[in-house]
Design a protein around this motif. Structure first.
Motif, PDB file in Angstrom:
ATOM      1  N   ASN A 169       0.861  -1.179   0.000  1.00 51.40           N
ATOM      2  CA  ASN A 169       0.000   0.000   0.000  1.00 51.40           C
ATOM      3  C   ASN A 169       0.900   1.233   0.000  1.00 51.40           C
ATOM      4  OD1 ASN A 169      -2.407  -1.523   0.134  1.00 51.40           O
ATOM      5  ND2 ASN A 169      -2.149  -1.736   2.356  1.00 51.40           N
ATOM      6  N   THR A 170       1.082   1.820  -1.168  1.00 56.11           N
ATOM      7  CA  THR A 170       1.961   2.976  -1.329  1.00 56.11           C
ATOM      8  C   THR A 170       1.156   4.262  -1.215  1.00 56.11           C
ATOM      9  OG1 THR A 170       1.677   3.141  -3.729  1.00 56.11           O
ATOM     10  CG2 THR A 170       3.393   1.623  -2.919  1.00 56.11           C
ATOM     11  N   ALA A 171       1.826   5.400  -1.257  1.00 56.89           N
ATOM     12  CA  ALA A 171       1.168   6.703  -1.216  1.00 56.89           C
ATOM     13  C   ALA A 171       0.343   6.927  -2.491  1.00 56.89           C
ATOM     14  CB  ALA A 171       2.206   7.811  -1.056  1.00 56.89           C
ATOM     15  N   ASP A 172       0.741   6.274  -3.576  1.00 56.33           N
ATOM     16  CA  ASP A 172       0.030   6.409  -4.859  1.00 56.33           C
ATOM     17  C   ASP A 172      -1.099   5.391  -4.998  1.00 56.33           C
ATOM     18  OD1 ASP A 172       1.781   8.442  -5.568  1.00 56.33           O
ATOM     19  OD2 ASP A 172       3.193   7.047  -6.509  1.00 56.33           O
ATOM     20  N   GLY A 173      -1.249   4.508  -4.038  1.00 55.03           N
ATOM     21  CA  GLY A 173      -2.279   3.478  -4.106  1.00 55.03           C
ATOM     22  C   GLY A 173      -1.635   2.105  -3.969  1.00 55.03           C
ATOM     23  N   PRO A 174      -2.459   1.067  -3.873  1.00 55.92           N
ATOM     24  CA  PRO A 174      -1.915  -0.277  -3.691  1.00 55.92           C
ATOM     25  C   PRO A 174      -1.266  -0.809  -4.970  1.00 55.92           C
ATOM     26  CG  PRO A 174      -4.312  -0.338  -3.785  1.00 55.92           C
ATOM     27  CD  PRO A 174      -3.920   1.093  -3.834  1.00 55.92           C
ATOM     28  N   ALA A 175      -0.200  -1.589  -4.758  1.00 55.76           N
ATOM     29  CA  ALA A 175       0.491  -2.242  -5.885  1.00 55.76           C
ATOM     30  C   ALA A 175       0.626  -3.717  -5.547  1.00 55.76           C
ATOM     31  CB  ALA A 175       1.859  -1.619  -6.111  1.00 55.76           C
ATOM     32  N   THR A 176       0.232  -4.584  -6.487  1.00 61.14           N
ATOM     33  CA  THR A 176       0.339  -6.029  -6.299  1.00 61.14           C
ATOM     34  C   THR A 176       1.407  -6.530  -7.249  1.00 61.14           C
ATOM     35  OG1 THR A 176      -2.000  -6.129  -5.710  1.00 61.14           O
ATOM     36  CG2 THR A 176      -0.934  -8.191  -6.297  1.00 61.14           C
ATOM     37  N   ILE A 177       2.430  -7.197  -6.686  1.00 57.21           N
ATOM     38  CA  ILE A 177       3.575  -7.672  -7.463  1.00 57.21           C
ATOM     39  C   ILE A 177       3.616  -9.196  -7.337  1.00 57.21           C
ATOM     40  CG2 ILE A 177       6.081  -7.510  -7.783  1.00 57.21           C
ATOM     41  CD1 ILE A 177       4.647  -4.976  -5.596  1.00 57.21           C
ATOM     42  N   PRO A 178       3.639  -9.914  -8.463  1.00 57.00           N
ATOM     43  CA  PRO A 178       3.752 -11.371  -8.399  1.00 57.00           C
ATOM     44  C   PRO A 178       5.095 -11.763  -7.770  1.00 57.00           C
ATOM     45  CG  PRO A 178       3.139 -10.654 -10.608  1.00 57.00           C
ATOM     46  CD  PRO A 178       3.476  -9.435  -9.820  1.00 57.00           C
ATOM     47  N   LEU A 179       5.097 -12.827  -6.975  1.00 55.95           N
ATOM     48  CA  LEU A 179       6.319 -13.243  -6.270  1.00 55.95           C
ATOM     49  C   LEU A 179       7.441 -13.625  -7.231  1.00 55.95           C
ATOM     50  CD1 LEU A 179       4.998 -15.312  -3.231  1.00 55.95           C
ATOM     51  CD2 LEU A 179       6.121 -13.104  -3.206  1.00 55.95           C
ATOM     52  N   ASP A 180       7.115 -14.141  -8.421  1.00 51.07           N
ATOM     53  CA  ASP A 180       8.180 -14.522  -9.358  1.00 51.07           C
ATOM     54  C   ASP A 180       8.875 -13.305  -9.954  1.00 51.07           C
ATOM     55  OD1 ASP A 180       6.022 -13.758 -10.903  1.00 51.07           O
ATOM     56  OD2 ASP A 180       6.221 -15.387 -12.354  1.00 51.07           O
ATOM     57  N   ARG A 181       8.317 -12.084  -9.762  1.00 50.83           N
ATOM     58  CA  ARG A 181       8.940 -10.855 -10.255  1.00 50.83           C
ATOM     59  C   ARG A 181       9.680 -10.097  -9.149  1.00 50.83           C
ATOM     60  NH1 ARG A 181       9.376  -9.186 -14.935  1.00 50.83           N
ATOM     61  NH2 ARG A 181       9.033  -7.021 -14.402  1.00 50.83           N
ATOM     62  N   VAL A 182       9.531 -10.526  -7.892  1.00 56.50           N
ATOM     63  CA  VAL A 182      10.165  -9.834  -6.762  1.00 56.50           C
ATOM     64  C   VAL A 182      11.648 -10.197  -6.713  1.00 56.50           C
ATOM     65  CG1 VAL A 182      10.259  -9.613  -4.256  1.00 56.50           C
ATOM     66  CG2 VAL A 182       8.048  -9.726  -5.410  1.00 56.50           C
ATOM     67  N   ALA A 183      12.508  -9.157  -6.760  1.00 50.97           N
ATOM     68  CA  ALA A 183      13.954  -9.364  -6.676  1.00 50.97           C
ATOM     69  C   ALA A 183      14.463  -9.096  -5.251  1.00 50.97           C
ATOM     70  CB  ALA A 183      14.680  -8.455  -7.659  1.00 50.97           C
ATOM     71  N   ALA A 184      13.860  -8.135  -4.553  1.00 54.15           N
ATOM     72  CA  ALA A 184      14.301  -7.797  -3.195  1.00 54.15           C
ATOM     73  C   ALA A 184      13.120  -7.286  -2.401  1.00 54.15           C
ATOM     74  CB  ALA A 184      15.390  -6.738  -3.247  1.00 54.15           C
ATOM     75  N   LEU A 185      13.142  -7.593  -1.115  1.00 56.63           N
ATOM     76  CA  LEU A 185      12.107  -7.149  -0.182  1.00 56.63           C
ATOM     77  C   LEU A 185      12.833  -6.828   1.115  1.00 56.63           C
ATOM     78  CD1 LEU A 185       8.654  -7.858   0.027  1.00 56.63           C
ATOM     79  CD2 LEU A 185       9.743  -8.899   1.990  1.00 56.63           C
ATOM     80  N   ARG A 186      12.725  -5.573   1.573  1.00 57.14           N
ATOM     81  CA  ARG A 186      13.417  -5.205   2.812  1.00 57.14           C
ATOM     82  C   ARG A 186      12.612  -4.176   3.574  1.00 57.14           C
ATOM     83  NH1 ARG A 186      17.101  -0.537   2.700  1.00 57.14           N
ATOM     84  NH2 ARG A 186      16.655   0.633   0.817  1.00 57.14           N
ATOM     85  N   GLU A 187      12.810  -4.194   4.911  1.00 55.28           N
ATOM     86  CA  GLU A 187      12.152  -3.228   5.779  1.00 55.28           C
ATOM     87  C   GLU A 187      12.958  -1.933   5.772  1.00 55.28           C
ATOM     88  OE1 GLU A 187      10.350  -2.903  10.297  1.00 55.28           O
ATOM     89  OE2 GLU A 187      11.869  -4.395   9.868  1.00 55.28           O
TER      90      GLU A 187
END
Length: 191
Positions: A169-187
């Motif tokens: 949920n970004t400031a521009d609205g929600p974004a749904t990304i398929p897991l096979d396209r995710v390269a990095a995820l960090r806090e």
């Protein structure tokens, strides 16, 4: 005239030397403890000087408790130094060593014991105050940055997503990304 009066010709010189030796031995022990006590009070000051400059750790009540423990430790350390310094460096003597009764000797030992106990208590209190800094930091921003294989990034809070996807949920609205396209995820702290 008392049997221990200096004007009395029967004054026991050997007893005077033994009393002086015991008092000197006690004062020497007190001087050693005085060094330890000064180190304890220095440690309390060092802990205060090295206090983290970042955001406070833990809830407000814990910060107040730590401050109160540190102030109490400093006060007890100062009191301990005063007690032991009176034994280590007596200001005045009103009677010769042989004339000092067991009461005066036991009061002197009591001051030394009391001062050392206060030193240990001060050290325990400053350790307890210092341990409050290790409170787990749960104030993380809670924001997540997601990068896909193409280099595009989204930043926001995680939301409910269908299976096999990540929703941000970004400031521009929600974004749904398929897991096979995710390269990095960090806090991250903030977006």
């Amino acid at each position: 005239m008392s049997p221990h009066d200096e004007a009395d010709p029967a004054y026991d010189v050997a007893a005077s030397g033994a009393g002086t030796h015991a008092r000197d031995e006690l004062a020497g022990s007190a001087r050693g403890w005085l060094r330890v006590q000064l180190a304890v009070v220095g440690f309390i000051g060092l802990c205060g000087a090295l206090w983290t400059t970042g955001g406070p750790a833990g809830p407000a009540w814990l910060q107040w408790l730590a401050a109160a423990l540190a102030v109490l430790a400093f006060a007890l350390g100062g009191s301990a130094i005063f007690l032991v310094a009176r034994v280590a460096y007596p200001v005045r003597e009103t009677a010769p060593a042989s004339a000092l009764g067991d009461g005066a000797q036991s009061r002197t030992w009591g001051r030394l014991r009391g001062g050392t106990r206060l030193s240990f208590l001060a050290l325990l209190l400053v350790v307890a105050a210092t341990l409050t800094a290790w409170w787990p930091d749960t104030s993380g921003g809670g924001a997540i940055e997601v990068r896909d294989v193409g280099g595009q990034a989204w930043c926001g809070r995680l939301g409910d997503a269908p299976a096999g996807a990540v929703r941000v949920n970004t400031a521009d609205g929600p974004a749904t990304i398929p897991l096979d396209r995710v390269a990095a995820l960090r806090e991250v702290d903030s977006c």
